[in-house]
Design an enzyme around this catalytic site. Structure first.
Site, PDB file in Angstrom:
ATOM      1  N   GLU A 104       0.853  -1.193   0.000  1.00 53.10           N
ATOM      2  CA  GLU A 104       0.000   0.000   0.000  1.00 53.10           C
ATOM      3  C   GLU A 104       0.884   1.237   0.000  1.00 53.10           C
ATOM      4  O   GLU A 104       2.008   1.201   0.515  1.00 53.10           O
ATOM      5  CB  GLU A 104      -0.906  -0.079   1.247  1.00 53.10           C
ATOM      6  CG  GLU A 104      -1.754   1.123   1.562  1.00 53.10           C
ATOM      7  CD  GLU A 104      -2.862   1.426   0.567  1.00 53.10           C
ATOM      8  OE1 GLU A 104      -2.555   1.630  -0.616  1.00 53.10           O
ATOM      9  OE2 GLU A 104      -4.035   1.491   0.998  1.00 53.10           O
ATOM     10  N   ASP A 105       0.383   2.331  -0.571  1.00 45.51           N
ATOM     11  CA  ASP A 105       1.191   3.560  -0.599  1.00 45.51           C
ATOM     12  C   ASP A 105       1.230   4.241   0.762  1.00 45.51           C
ATOM     13  O   ASP A 105       2.281   4.662   1.234  1.00 45.51           O
ATOM     14  CB  ASP A 105       0.716   4.529  -1.696  1.00 45.51           C
ATOM     15  CG  ASP A 105      -0.769   4.870  -1.609  1.00 45.51           C
ATOM     16  OD1 ASP A 105      -1.493   4.303  -0.753  1.00 45.51           O
ATOM     17  OD2 ASP A 105      -1.224   5.716  -2.403  1.00 45.51           O
ATOM     18  N   ASP A 108      -3.550   5.755   6.521  1.00 42.64           N
ATOM     19  CA  ASP A 108      -3.986   6.956   7.228  1.00 42.64           C
ATOM     20  C   ASP A 108      -4.972   6.506   8.321  1.00 42.64           C
ATOM     21  O   ASP A 108      -4.548   6.107   9.411  1.00 42.64           O
ATOM     22  CB  ASP A 108      -4.606   7.911   6.200  1.00 42.64           C
ATOM     23  CG  ASP A 108      -5.012   9.237   6.790  1.00 42.64           C
ATOM     24  OD1 ASP A 108      -4.532   9.577   7.873  1.00 42.64           O
ATOM     25  OD2 ASP A 108      -5.813   9.957   6.151  1.00 42.64           O
ATOM     26  N   PHE A 157      -0.860  16.357   4.514  1.00 45.50           N
ATOM     27  CA  PHE A 157      -1.306  15.747   3.268  1.00 45.50           C
ATOM     28  C   PHE A 157      -0.128  15.743   2.301  1.00 45.50           C
ATOM     29  O   PHE A 157       0.413  16.787   1.947  1.00 45.50           O
ATOM     30  CB  PHE A 157      -2.504  16.481   2.665  1.00 45.50           C
ATOM     31  CG  PHE A 157      -3.094  15.727   1.511  1.00 45.50           C
ATOM     32  CD1 PHE A 157      -3.882  14.597   1.739  1.00 45.50           C
ATOM     33  CD2 PHE A 157      -2.818  16.098   0.213  1.00 45.50           C
ATOM     34  CE1 PHE A 157      -4.392  13.857   0.673  1.00 45.50           C
ATOM     35  CE2 PHE A 157      -3.325  15.363  -0.860  1.00 45.50           C
ATOM     36  CZ  PHE A 157      -4.114  14.251  -0.624  1.00 45.50           C
ATOM     37  N   ARG A 170       1.220  12.351  -8.913  1.00 46.00           N
ATOM     38  CA  ARG A 170       1.680  10.967  -8.700  1.00 46.00           C
ATOM     39  C   ARG A 170       3.075  10.747  -9.285  1.00 46.00           C
ATOM     40  O   ARG A 170       3.818   9.895  -8.831  1.00 46.00           O
ATOM     41  CB  ARG A 170       0.719   9.973  -9.372  1.00 46.00           C
ATOM     42  CG  ARG A 170      -0.660   9.885  -8.741  1.00 46.00           C
ATOM     43  CD  ARG A 170      -1.376   8.652  -9.291  1.00 46.00           C
ATOM     44  NE  ARG A 170      -2.800   8.655  -9.054  1.00 46.00           N
ATOM     45  CZ  ARG A 170      -3.397   8.207  -7.956  1.00 46.00           C
ATOM     46  NH1 ARG A 170      -2.673   7.731  -6.966  1.00 46.00           N
ATOM     47  NH2 ARG A 170      -4.700   8.227  -7.837  1.00 46.00           N
TER      48      ARG A 170
HETATM   49  P1  IMP Z   1      -7.078   5.092   4.897  1.00 44.52           P
HETATM   50  O1  IMP Z   1      -8.180   4.152   4.515  1.00 44.52           O
HETATM   51  O2  IMP Z   1      -7.616   6.310   5.619  1.00 44.52           O
HETATM   52  O3  IMP Z   1      -5.953   4.441   5.647  1.00 44.52           O
HETATM   53  O4  IMP Z   1      -6.525   5.731   3.573  1.00 44.52           O
HETATM   54  C1  IMP Z   1      -5.703   5.087   2.698  1.00 44.52           C
HETATM   55  C2  IMP Z   1      -5.748   5.768   1.358  1.00 44.52           C
HETATM   56  O5  IMP Z   1      -6.006   7.181   1.488  1.00 44.52           O
HETATM   57  C3  IMP Z   1      -4.417   5.661   0.665  1.00 44.52           C
HETATM   58  O6  IMP Z   1      -4.344   4.526  -0.154  1.00 44.52           O
HETATM   59  C4  IMP Z   1      -4.353   6.943  -0.135  1.00 44.52           C
HETATM   60  O7  IMP Z   1      -4.913   6.744  -1.417  1.00 44.52           O
HETATM   61  C5  IMP Z   1      -5.191   7.941   0.622  1.00 44.52           C
HETATM   62  N1  IMP Z   1      -4.391   8.888   1.446  1.00 44.52           N
HETATM   63  C6  IMP Z   1      -4.300   8.965   2.791  1.00 44.52           C
HETATM   64  N2  IMP Z   1      -3.478   9.955   3.191  1.00 44.52           N
HETATM   65  C7  IMP Z   1      -3.033  10.537   2.050  1.00 44.52           C
HETATM   66  C8  IMP Z   1      -2.114  11.644   1.770  1.00 44.52           C
HETATM   67  O8  IMP Z   1      -1.518  12.292   2.666  1.00 44.52           O
HETATM   68  N3  IMP Z   1      -1.912  11.932   0.456  1.00 44.52           N
HETATM   69  C9  IMP Z   1      -2.512  11.250  -0.562  1.00 44.52           C
HETATM   70  N4  IMP Z   1      -3.351  10.220  -0.368  1.00 44.52           N
HETATM   71  C10 IMP Z   1      -3.615   9.868   0.932  1.00 44.52           C
HETATM   72 MG    MG Z   2      -5.364   8.113  -3.355  1.00 47.15          MG
END
Ligand code: IMP
Ligand code: MG
Length: 185
Positions: A104-105, A108, A157, A170
């Protein structure tokens, strides 16, 4: 308004440089290769943000493995998760009895990966683990700890190296904090 022709202008500061990314991926990849020696894992990438990380990390894990992808999104173009998860593409492989490593990238809130973990565990794999490029623990809303983390970052962010704002940025080769003025107007 995003200036599509001068992406660098929109970056407040570089958080993780190109050199740091390449070095850390080599290090974590070597550790994963060691941990999965003799296992032939399935490497599952969560599209689209994982693309550059997946390309580099898969080569750093120098053992036989199979590749797969899935697509699930929680953002609808903004900087905050909508909380609504949209499942767009499932993996192609049957993971029963297999060792699955999800790439995963960024983590959050943790909701995206928690949902993927729940779906995968119903398919009776031998194991499911998580490897993330970035971990933002300050954003966590559900309990979730990645097994491999390349970088832990503060609450901001970020964009670049696969991470986007509205699908832009990206292709930046580093991870940087996006100027709030880009998304606050
Ligand atoms: P989560 O479900 O809240 O953990 O979010 C995961 C997804 O939110 C990641 O795969 C990203 O696509 C996006 N995301 C969360 N934080 C950021 C950020 O700081 N920049 C860009 N995308 C983010
Ligand atoms: Mg995204």
């Amino acid at each position: 308004m995003i200036d599509k022709f001068d992406m660098l202008k929109d970056i407040e500061r570089v958080l993780v440089s190109e050199e740091e990314i390449h070095a850390r991926i080599k290090e974590v990849g070597a550790q994963i290769a060691k941990d999965y020696a003799g296992k032939c894992p399935i490497l599952v990438g969560v599209l689209k943000g994982v693309v550059p990380f997946y390309a580099e990390m898969s080569q750093a894990i120098a053992i036989p493995l199979q590749e797969d992808f899935m697509c699930i999104t929680s953002f609808e173009g903004g900087t905050q998760s909508t909380g609504k998860l949209t499942f767009r593409k499932d993996i192609d492989h049957d993971i029963e009895g297999r060792d699955v490593l999800i790439l995963e990238d960024i983590i959050d809130s943790g909701s995206t990966l928690k949902l993927i973990m729940e779906i995968f565990k119903e398919r009776n794999p031998n194991s499911v683990k998580i490897c993330t490029l970035l971990d933002k623990p300050s954003g966590r809303k559900v309990e979730l700890t990645p097994d491999y983390t390349c970088f832990t970052i503060p609450a901001a962010f970020v964009v670049g190296y696969g991470l986007d704002y509205d699908d832009y940025y990206r292709n930046l080769p580093f991870v940087g904090v996006l100027k709030p003025s880009v998304y606050q107007d």
